[in-house]
Design a protein around this motif. Structure first.
Motif, PDB file in Angstrom:
ATOM      1  N   GLN A 134       0.976  -1.531  -0.119  1.00 29.16           N
ATOM      2  CA  GLN A 134       0.206  -0.405  -0.146  1.00 29.16           C
ATOM      3  C   GLN A 134       0.794   1.561  -0.045  1.00 29.16           C
ATOM      4  N   ALA A 135       2.202   1.470   1.096  1.00 31.51           N
ATOM      5  CA  ALA A 135       2.962   1.835   0.444  1.00 31.51           C
ATOM      6  C   ALA A 135       3.724   2.665  -0.316  1.00 31.51           C
ATOM      7  N   HIS A 136       3.923   1.749  -1.172  1.00 31.26           N
ATOM      8  CA  HIS A 136       4.368   1.593  -2.779  1.00 31.26           C
ATOM      9  C   HIS A 136       3.285   2.146  -3.177  1.00 31.26           C
ATOM     10  N   ARG A 137       1.957   1.329  -3.887  1.00 31.79           N
ATOM     11  CA  ARG A 137       1.144   2.682  -4.258  1.00 31.79           C
ATOM     12  C   ARG A 137       0.479   3.583  -3.576  1.00 31.79           C
ATOM     13  N   SER A 138       0.175   4.146  -2.753  1.00 32.43           N
ATOM     14  CA  SER A 138       1.035   5.581  -2.302  1.00 32.43           C
ATOM     15  C   SER A 138       1.499   6.188  -2.848  1.00 32.43           C
ATOM     16  N   ALA A 139       2.752   6.058  -3.056  1.00 31.85           N
ATOM     17  CA  ALA A 139       3.874   6.503  -3.325  1.00 31.85           C
ATOM     18  C   ALA A 139       3.860   7.465  -4.954  1.00 31.85           C
ATOM     19  N   VAL A 140       3.641   6.353  -5.545  1.00 37.43           N
ATOM     20  CA  VAL A 140       3.214   6.116  -7.215  1.00 37.43           C
ATOM     21  C   VAL A 140       1.863   7.485  -7.373  1.00 37.43           C
ATOM     22  N   ALA A 141       1.371   7.182  -6.371  1.00 38.08           N
ATOM     23  CA  ALA A 141      -0.442   8.041  -6.982  1.00 38.08           C
ATOM     24  C   ALA A 141       0.363   9.702  -6.475  1.00 38.08           C
TER      25      ALA A 141
END
Length: 67
Positions: free
Chosen positions: A7-14
């Motif tokens: 989730q942190a990874h997806r949040s960073a890309v977003a």
């Protein structure tokens, strides 16, 4: 990958997507600088990646910034 890091990874890309969307000057620069180049990243292939965003920007698919 565990749920929290994923989730942190997806949040960073977003967040990067939003940042690019707020910086048309960087989008224009990326279109020039990234076009025709091979980009690589250590992200897992099934995860979204900042490189994917740059490649879409370079290809002129700016809808990626409107999400």
């Amino acid at each position: 990958m565990a749920a929290a890091p994923e989730q942190a990874h997806r949040s960073a890309v977003a967040g990067y997507r939003n940042y690019l969307g707020s910086r048309p000057d960087l989008v224009t620069l990326a279109q020039v600088e990234v076009a025709g180049r091979d980009l690589a990243c250590p992200c897992s292939p099934e995860m979204p990646c900042h490189v994917d965003l740059l490649l879409e920007v370079a290809a002129g698919r700016l809808s990626v910034l409107a999400r």
